[in-house]
Motif scaffolding. Structure first.
Motif, PDB file in Angstrom:
ATOM      1  N   GLY A  34       0.776  -1.239   0.000  1.00  0.00           N
ATOM      2  CA  GLY A  34       0.000   0.000   0.000  1.00  0.00           C
ATOM      3  C   GLY A  34       0.800   1.277   0.000  1.00  0.00           C
ATOM      4  O   GLY A  34       0.301   2.324   0.418  1.00  0.00           O
ATOM      5  N   LEU A  35       2.049   1.243  -0.492  1.00  0.00           N
ATOM      6  CA  LEU A  35       2.841   2.469  -0.577  1.00  0.00           C
ATOM      7  C   LEU A  35       2.345   3.291  -1.770  1.00  0.00           C
ATOM      8  O   LEU A  35       2.352   2.811  -2.902  1.00  0.00           O
ATOM      9  CB  LEU A  35       4.324   2.146  -0.748  1.00  0.00           C
ATOM     10  CG  LEU A  35       4.972   1.327   0.367  1.00  0.00           C
ATOM     11  CD1 LEU A  35       6.437   1.060   0.039  1.00  0.00           C
ATOM     12  CD2 LEU A  35       4.848   2.026   1.705  1.00  0.00           C
ATOM     13  N   PRO A  36       1.890   4.524  -1.539  1.00  0.00           N
ATOM     14  CA  PRO A  36       1.364   5.341  -2.633  1.00  0.00           C
ATOM     15  C   PRO A  36       2.449   5.701  -3.661  1.00  0.00           C
ATOM     16  O   PRO A  36       3.580   5.999  -3.302  1.00  0.00           O
ATOM     17  CB  PRO A  36       0.856   6.609  -1.942  1.00  0.00           C
ATOM     18  CG  PRO A  36       0.768   6.276  -0.490  1.00  0.00           C
ATOM     19  CD  PRO A  36       1.775   5.189  -0.240  1.00  0.00           C
ATOM     20  N   GLU A  37       2.051   5.689  -4.915  1.00  0.00           N
ATOM     21  CA  GLU A  37       2.966   6.053  -5.997  1.00  0.00           C
ATOM     22  C   GLU A  37       3.152   7.567  -6.029  1.00  0.00           C
ATOM     23  O   GLU A  37       2.188   8.317  -6.034  1.00  0.00           O
ATOM     24  CB  GLU A  37       2.381   5.567  -7.322  1.00  0.00           C
ATOM     25  CG  GLU A  37       3.248   5.834  -8.514  1.00  0.00           C
ATOM     26  CD  GLU A  37       2.655   5.292  -9.799  1.00  0.00           C
ATOM     27  OE1 GLU A  37       2.884   5.934 -10.835  1.00  0.00           O
ATOM     28  OE2 GLU A  37       1.963   4.253  -9.767  1.00  0.00           O
ATOM     29  N   GLU A  38       4.412   7.994  -6.015  1.00  0.00           N
ATOM     30  CA  GLU A  38       4.727   9.422  -6.109  1.00  0.00           C
ATOM     31  C   GLU A  38       5.067   9.815  -7.533  1.00  0.00           C
ATOM     32  O   GLU A  38       4.650  10.853  -8.026  1.00  0.00           O
ATOM     33  CB  GLU A  38       5.891   9.765  -5.176  1.00  0.00           C
ATOM     34  CG  GLU A  38       6.238  11.230  -5.172  1.00  0.00           C
ATOM     35  CD  GLU A  38       7.288  11.554  -4.124  1.00  0.00           C
ATOM     36  OE1 GLU A  38       8.313  12.139  -4.505  1.00  0.00           O
ATOM     37  OE2 GLU A  38       7.073  11.231  -2.941  1.00  0.00           O
ATOM     38  N   GLY A  45      15.651   2.122 -23.598  1.00  0.00           N
ATOM     39  CA  GLY A  45      16.236   0.846 -23.196  1.00  0.00           C
ATOM     40  C   GLY A  45      15.452   0.162 -22.088  1.00  0.00           C
ATOM     41  O   GLY A  45      15.993  -0.643 -21.352  1.00  0.00           O
ATOM     42  N   ASP A  46      14.179   0.490 -21.950  1.00  0.00           N
ATOM     43  CA  ASP A  46      13.302  -0.086 -20.926  1.00  0.00           C
ATOM     44  C   ASP A  46      13.773   0.233 -19.515  1.00  0.00           C
ATOM     45  O   ASP A  46      13.542  -0.522 -18.578  1.00  0.00           O
ATOM     46  CB  ASP A  46      13.142  -1.601 -21.117  1.00  0.00           C
ATOM     47  CG  ASP A  46      11.948  -2.146 -20.347  1.00  0.00           C
ATOM     48  OD1 ASP A  46      10.918  -1.441 -20.255  1.00  0.00           O
ATOM     49  OD2 ASP A  46      12.047  -3.264 -19.806  1.00  0.00           O
ATOM     50  N   ALA A  47      14.462   1.368 -19.343  1.00  0.00           N
ATOM     51  CA  ALA A  47      14.868   1.809 -18.002  1.00  0.00           C
ATOM     52  C   ALA A  47      13.629   2.335 -17.299  1.00  0.00           C
ATOM     53  O   ALA A  47      12.906   3.180 -17.840  1.00  0.00           O
ATOM     54  CB  ALA A  47      15.936   2.893 -18.110  1.00  0.00           C
ATOM     55  N   ARG A  48      13.359   1.809 -16.096  1.00  0.00           N
ATOM     56  CA  ARG A  48      12.144   2.170 -15.370  1.00  0.00           C
ATOM     57  C   ARG A  48      12.434   2.367 -13.891  1.00  0.00           C
ATOM     58  O   ARG A  48      13.222   1.642 -13.308  1.00  0.00           O
ATOM     59  CB  ARG A  48      11.099   1.068 -15.499  1.00  0.00           C
ATOM     60  CG  ARG A  48      10.820   0.676 -16.928  1.00  0.00           C
ATOM     61  CD  ARG A  48       9.883  -0.468 -16.979  1.00  0.00           C
ATOM     62  NE  ARG A  48       8.595   0.061 -16.551  1.00  0.00           N
ATOM     63  CZ  ARG A  48       7.455  -0.520 -16.778  1.00  0.00           C
ATOM     64  NH1 ARG A  48       7.419  -1.675 -17.383  1.00  0.00           N
ATOM     65  NH2 ARG A  48       6.330   0.028 -16.382  1.00  0.00           N
ATOM     66  N   VAL A  49      11.748   3.335 -13.313  1.00  0.00           N
ATOM     67  CA  VAL A  49      11.809   3.534 -11.872  1.00  0.00           C
ATOM     68  C   VAL A  49      10.450   4.028 -11.405  1.00  0.00           C
ATOM     69  O   VAL A  49       9.800   4.813 -12.099  1.00  0.00           O
ATOM     70  CB  VAL A  49      12.929   4.524 -11.452  1.00  0.00           C
ATOM     71  CG1 VAL A  49      12.668   5.918 -11.991  1.00  0.00           C
ATOM     72  CG2 VAL A  49      13.088   4.561  -9.948  1.00  0.00           C
ATOM     73  N   MET A  50      10.004   3.529 -10.270  1.00  0.00           N
ATOM     74  CA  MET A  50       8.802   4.033  -9.629  1.00  0.00           C
ATOM     75  C   MET A  50       9.197   4.471  -8.226  1.00  0.00           C
ATOM     76  O   MET A  50       9.854   3.728  -7.499  1.00  0.00           O
ATOM     77  CB  MET A  50       7.713   2.974  -9.551  1.00  0.00           C
ATOM     78  CG  MET A  50       6.433   3.519  -8.902  1.00  0.00           C
ATOM     79  SD  MET A  50       5.043   2.410  -9.024  1.00  0.00           S
ATOM     80  CE  MET A  50       4.715   2.503 -10.786  1.00  0.00           C
ATOM     81  N   ILE A  51       8.807   5.681  -7.865  1.00  0.00           N
ATOM     82  CA  ILE A  51       9.088   6.213  -6.535  1.00  0.00           C
ATOM     83  C   ILE A  51       7.810   6.080  -5.715  1.00  0.00           C
ATOM     84  O   ILE A  51       6.755   6.577  -6.121  1.00  0.00           O
ATOM     85  CB  ILE A  51       9.562   7.682  -6.614  1.00  0.00           C
ATOM     86  CG1 ILE A  51      10.837   7.767  -7.465  1.00  0.00           C
ATOM     87  CG2 ILE A  51       9.777   8.254  -5.217  1.00  0.00           C
ATOM     88  CD1 ILE A  51      11.254   9.171  -7.821  1.00  0.00           C
ATOM     89  N   LEU A  52       7.923   5.378  -4.597  1.00  0.00           N
ATOM     90  CA  LEU A  52       6.776   5.135  -3.726  1.00  0.00           C
ATOM     91  C   LEU A  52       6.962   5.883  -2.420  1.00  0.00           C
ATOM     92  O   LEU A  52       8.061   5.919  -1.868  1.00  0.00           O
ATOM     93  CB  LEU A  52       6.633   3.630  -3.449  1.00  0.00           C
ATOM     94  CG  LEU A  52       6.477   2.750  -4.688  1.00  0.00           C
ATOM     95  CD1 LEU A  52       6.504   1.275  -4.304  1.00  0.00           C
ATOM     96  CD2 LEU A  52       5.198   3.088  -5.434  1.00  0.00           C
ATOM     97  N   GLN A  53       5.892   6.477  -1.924  1.00  0.00           N
ATOM     98  CA  GLN A  53       5.941   7.162  -0.641  1.00  0.00           C
ATOM     99  C   GLN A  53       5.864   6.128   0.475  1.00  0.00           C
ATOM    100  O   GLN A  53       5.094   5.178   0.403  1.00  0.00           O
ATOM    101  CB  GLN A  53       4.784   8.138  -0.511  1.00  0.00           C
ATOM    102  CG  GLN A  53       4.820   9.245  -1.518  1.00  0.00           C
ATOM    103  CD  GLN A  53       3.586  10.117  -1.438  1.00  0.00           C
ATOM    104  OE1 GLN A  53       2.770   9.990  -0.534  1.00  0.00           O
ATOM    105  NE2 GLN A  53       3.437  11.001  -2.404  1.00  0.00           N
TER     106      GLN A  53
END
Length: 153
Positions: A34-38, A45-53
């Protein structure tokens, strides 16, 4: 008289974790925990990052004896690597069950600690060893031999 330089201020603690299975890690930490997406960034090159609060951040520095003590109390044996990520939740038992259903491996079930919290241990996606903890009592300050007031366990 020379003016003192300003004291450095840290505004955020950001833990960066390389996840081989990015989608599984997002599903676990965002959807199950349940960490909210920031923010999310996708690059060439399919580089991906998701920052979660993750709420309030603290950095807990424990010497080897304290790390062993915490492992012994929560799990009954030495299991944690040098870095363990801890999440305070409202209901440790329900969260632990939800995370196991989402793919985590339970290392130790929710266990009441001497410092009055209910802590479970899990091996989670992205190779993280985590603690899920629920504070059961009011903290009044550091206790001898136990983590301090702002500690996760």
């Amino acid at each position: 008289m020379v003016a003192e330089p300003p004291v450095p201020v840290v505004r955020q603690l950001r833990l960066v974790v390389e996840a081989d299975d990015h989608e599984a890690a997002v599903a676990f930490f965002r959807d199950a925990l349940g960490l909210p997406e920031e923010a999310e960034f996708v690059s060439d090159g399919d580089a991906r990052v998701m920052i979660l609060q993750a709420g309030r951040a603290t950095l807990e520095l424990a010497n080897p004896a304290q790390k062993r003590l915490i492992d012994e109390v929560e799990v009954g044996r030495q299991v944690a690597p040098r870095i363990r990520v801890a999440f305070e939740v409202d209901d440790a038992e329900a969260t632990t069950a939800r995370l196991v259903a989402a793919g985590a491996s339970e290392v130790a079930p929710p266990t009441r600690t001497p410092w009055d919290s209910l802590n479970s241990r899990l091996d989670a996606p992205a190779g993280l060893h985590i603690t899920v903890f629920q504070e059961l009592g009011a903290r009044t300050g550091p206790q001898q031999g136990m983590p301090g007031r702002d500690s996760d366990d």
